[in-house]
Scaffold this motif. Structure first.
Motif, mmCIF file in Angstrom:
data_model
loop_
_atom_site.group_PDB
_atom_site.id
_atom_site.type_symbol
_atom_site.label_atom_id
_atom_site.label_comp_id
_atom_site.label_asym_id
_atom_site.label_seq_id
_atom_site.Cartn_x
_atom_site.Cartn_y
_atom_site.Cartn_z
ATOM 1 N N THR A 153 -2.273 -4.152 -6.720
ATOM 2 C CA THR A 153 -3.626 -3.791 -6.310
ATOM 3 C C THR A 153 -4.106 -2.705 -7.264
ATOM 4 O OG1 THR A 153 -2.948 -1.994 -4.843
ATOM 5 C CG2 THR A 153 -3.032 -4.209 -3.877
ATOM 6 N N ASP A 154 -5.280 -2.177 -7.008
ATOM 7 C CA ASP A 154 -5.779 -1.082 -7.835
ATOM 8 C C ASP A 154 -4.940 0.178 -7.670
ATOM 9 O OD1 ASP A 154 -7.812 -2.672 -8.802
ATOM 10 O OD2 ASP A 154 -9.259 -2.006 -7.298
ATOM 11 N N THR A 155 -4.263 0.289 -6.540
ATOM 12 C CA THR A 155 -3.544 1.526 -6.248
ATOM 13 C C THR A 155 -2.027 1.368 -6.164
ATOM 14 O OG1 THR A 155 -3.837 1.142 -3.883
ATOM 15 C CG2 THR A 155 -5.507 2.486 -4.983
ATOM 16 N N GLY A 156 -1.500 0.169 -6.282
ATOM 17 C CA GLY A 156 -0.055 0.003 -6.183
ATOM 18 C C GLY A 156 0.360 -1.441 -6.034
ATOM 19 N N ILE A 157 1.427 -1.636 -5.283
ATOM 20 C CA ILE A 157 1.973 -2.961 -5.016
ATOM 21 C C ILE A 157 1.357 -3.471 -3.721
ATOM 22 C CG2 ILE A 157 4.096 -4.225 -4.516
ATOM 23 C CD1 ILE A 157 5.573 -2.034 -6.132
ATOM 24 N N VAL A 158 1.096 -4.761 -3.656
ATOM 25 C CA VAL A 158 0.503 -5.374 -2.464
ATOM 26 C C VAL A 158 1.354 -5.027 -1.239
ATOM 27 C CG1 VAL A 158 0.029 -7.589 -1.340
ATOM 28 C CG2 VAL A 158 -0.607 -7.241 -3.722
ATOM 29 N N LYS A 159 0.687 -4.538 -0.216
ATOM 30 C CA LYS A 159 1.350 -4.150 1.030
ATOM 31 C C LYS A 159 2.069 -5.359 1.628
ATOM 32 C CE LYS A 159 0.349 -2.323 5.595
ATOM 33 N NZ LYS A 159 -0.707 -1.967 6.540
ATOM 34 N N GLY A 160 3.317 -5.155 1.998
ATOM 35 C CA GLY A 160 4.099 -6.205 2.633
ATOM 36 C C GLY A 160 4.858 -7.102 1.681
ATOM 37 N N LEU A 161 4.612 -6.985 0.376
ATOM 38 C CA LEU A 161 5.297 -7.859 -0.576
ATOM 39 C C LEU A 161 6.801 -7.627 -0.554
ATOM 40 C CD1 LEU A 161 5.246 -9.990 -2.821
ATOM 41 C CD2 LEU A 161 4.908 -8.113 -4.452
ATOM 42 N N GLY A 162 7.219 -6.378 -0.621
ATOM 43 C CA GLY A 162 8.652 -6.074 -0.635
ATOM 44 C C GLY A 162 9.362 -6.579 0.614
ATOM 45 N N GLY A 163 8.746 -6.393 1.772
ATOM 46 C CA GLY A 163 9.340 -6.875 3.019
ATOM 47 C C GLY A 163 9.445 -8.383 3.062
ATOM 48 N N THR A 164 8.436 -9.054 2.524
ATOM 49 C CA THR A 164 8.454 -10.519 2.481
ATOM 50 C C THR A 164 9.559 -11.006 1.555
ATOM 51 O OG1 THR A 164 6.074 -10.567 2.914
ATOM 52 C CG2 THR A 164 7.057 -12.573 1.991
ATOM 53 N N ILE A 165 9.686 -10.371 0.399
ATOM 54 C CA ILE A 165 10.762 -10.726 -0.545
ATOM 55 C C ILE A 165 12.120 -10.544 0.134
ATOM 56 C CG2 ILE A 165 11.916 -10.040 -2.690
ATOM 57 C CD1 ILE A 165 9.058 -9.336 -3.766
ATOM 58 N N THR A 166 12.298 -9.433 0.831
ATOM 59 C CA THR A 166 13.562 -9.160 1.517
ATOM 60 C C THR A 166 13.861 -10.216 2.571
ATOM 61 O OG1 THR A 166 13.371 -6.789 1.119
ATOM 62 C CG2 THR A 166 14.820 -7.474 2.930
ATOM 63 N N LEU A 167 12.861 -10.563 3.385
ATOM 64 C CA LEU A 167 13.060 -11.598 4.407
ATOM 65 C C LEU A 167 13.510 -12.914 3.788
ATOM 66 C CD1 LEU A 167 10.016 -11.128 6.813
ATOM 67 C CD2 LEU A 167 12.431 -11.049 7.442
ATOM 68 N N LEU A 168 12.850 -13.309 2.716
ATOM 69 C CA LEU A 168 13.194 -14.583 2.078
ATOM 70 C C LEU A 168 14.581 -14.523 1.436
ATOM 71 C CD1 LEU A 168 9.684 -15.414 0.648
ATOM 72 C CD2 LEU A 168 10.897 -16.684 2.435
#
Length: 121
Positions: A60-75
């Protein structure tokens, strides 16, 4: 230091991918911190034309898309590897609508995570 994990380029050619030094600049970080974000599963990298990069949709303009890391971890916890995760994040799903990464960017992370968790069963 361990190698930076990178998936093969499994994304459509029209998916914009930027090199890791550009990711670092965009996030206001040193490139080694971006490497660590990839190792820790907050981001996924792929190798396109020999260059390590990250899809711009992850940022995003300010960082990493919210929830991306958690989604990667779940998968990952459900046995998916990086190229399968990339494919899933960028595959259109009419019931969302759009792709899971579009849904994460659109603040529909709860639904994306629910689907990611259900994929393991």
């Amino acid at each position: 230091m361990s190698a930076i994990p990178a998936a093969p380029d499994v994304l459509a050619p029209d998916v914009e991918v930027i090199p890791l030094p550009d990711v670092a600049e965009r996030l206001g970080l040193v490139v080694t911190r971006v490497h660590q974000l990839i190792r820790d599963g907050h981001l996924l990298a792929l190798r396109r034309e020999g260059v390590l990069g990250v899809p711009t949709a992850f940022l995003t303009d300010t960082g990493i898309v919210k929830g991306l890391g958690g989604t990667i971890t779940l998968l990952r916890d459900n046995g998916y590897d990086s190229d399968e995760i990339l494919r899933w994040l960028f595959t259109a799903d009419d019931s969302l609508p759009g792709t899971p990464i579009d849904a994460l960017r659109g603040d529909r992370g709860r639904e994306v995570k629910r689907r990611a968790q259900a994929m393991g069963f």
